[in-house]
Design an enzyme around this catalytic site. Structure first.
Site, PDB file in Angstrom:
ATOM      1  CE1 TYR A   1      56.587  52.129-114.376  1.00 13.38           C
ATOM      2  CE2 TYR A   1      57.651  49.996-114.603  1.00 13.38           C
ATOM      3  CZ  TYR A   1      57.074  51.105-115.176  1.00 13.38           C
ATOM      4  OH  TYR A   1      56.968  51.197-116.547  1.00 13.38           O
TER       5      TYR A   1
ATOM      6  CE  LYS B   1      59.591  53.623-115.277  1.00 12.08           C
ATOM      7  NZ  LYS B   1      60.069  52.358-115.892  1.00 12.08           N
TER       8      LYS B   1
END
Length: 299
Positions: free
Chosen positions: A142, A170
């Site tokens: 992320y 992400k």
């Protein structure tokens, strides 16, 4: 594991980063979490991110995190990917959370860039590698430098992609150029972590979304990605443009605040926020109603 997993889409295409419902007195609402998870999967989510930032992970205990993952697995684990957020700015603690999530039965891990202490790229590499080494679960990185203070550079992403369990990223960098290079060079499955850029990121190679607005518009997000992947870019663009007021409205202030307000307006489990988060003001809620209505959301 949910049946929508492929090497290209290891966690499916549409995932919502789920809020953590609390009771009126601020305790964990496991029944509410199960009802909300069921609602979101019924709406079309392939998976749910549990214990992420939108889930107020900084203010939940390790035991609460485990209980929440277990409850959501019981509710929807046979129909959707249940991905546990385990990232912190302490590698040792993150390893503990990763092992705990695996023992609880999570299907995958979301690991955010260590925040505040601003490690160098080698520190990021060692941090993510150690977590990926700690369990047998697939890992979604992320990358959100606006919160963490440090980006995951493309070269680091390429190195990390060599790990057999680091399969996805992400992306909340907000930089389509860097995303283009990183997708091309790393081969990671790319998920938009910035709702306003869901469609643009698909255009440079993303496979899906990890969304906040999915709490209120999952069917539209599903229609958007299905249209795009089937080649109907015009339809995807029309859906994107219809959702612009929702994207804007849900992020006029901190996303978990507006999400819990929106869920409450719809009669869905949400509850209060834990400090330092605060409830939306009456004025913010009125603006949120206007924004959601402009995007076609029924309240």
């Amino acid at each position: 594991m949910a049946p929508t997993s492929t090497p290209q889409t290891p966690f499916g295409r549409v995932l919502t980063a789920m809020v953590t419902p609390f009771t009126a007195d601020g305790a964990l609402d496991l029944d509410g979490a199960q009802r909300l998870a069921t609602h979101l999967v019924d709406a079309g989510n392939d998976g749910l991110i549990i214990n992420g930032t939108t889930g107020e992970s900084p203010t939940t205990s390790d035991a609460e995190k485990s209980d929440l993952v277990r409850a959501v697995l019981e509710a929807v684990g046979d129909r959707a990917h249940v991905v546990a957020g385990v990232g912190t700015n302490d590698t040792h603690h993150s390893l503990q959370l990763a092992r705990q999530a695996e023992q609880t039965g999570a299907h995958g891990l979301l690991v955010v860039t260590p925040y505040y202490n601003k490690p160098p790229q080698e520190g990021l590499y060692q941090h993510f590698k150690a977590i990926a080494d700690a369990t047998g679960l697939p890992v979604m990185l992320y990358d959100i430098p606006g919160r963490s203070g440090v980006p995951i550079n493309t070269e680091t992403l390429v190195r990390l992609a060599e790990h057999p369990r680091i399969v996805a990223n992400k992306d909340a960098k907000g930089d389509l150029g860097r995303a283009s290079w990183a997708i091309a060079r790393s081969g990671l499955a790319w998920y938009s972590g910035d709702d306003m850029l869901n469609l643009p990121l698909l255009s440079v190679g993303a496979v899906g979304f990890v969304s906040v607005v999915g709490h209120v518009v999952t069917p539209e997000l599903r229609a958007l990605v299905d249209a795009y992947t089937s080649g109907d870019v015009q339809k995807a663009t029309e859906i994107h443009q219809k959702l612009l007021p929702v994207y804007t409205g849900m992020f006029r202030t901190q996303g978990v605040m507006t999400t819990k307000a929106a869920l409450t307006l719809q009669g869905l489990p949400a509850g209060p926020l834990r400090a330092p988060m605060v409830e939306c003001s009456p004025e913010e809620i009125e603006q949120l109603k206007i924004d959601l209505a402009a995007g076609g959301v029924q309240l």
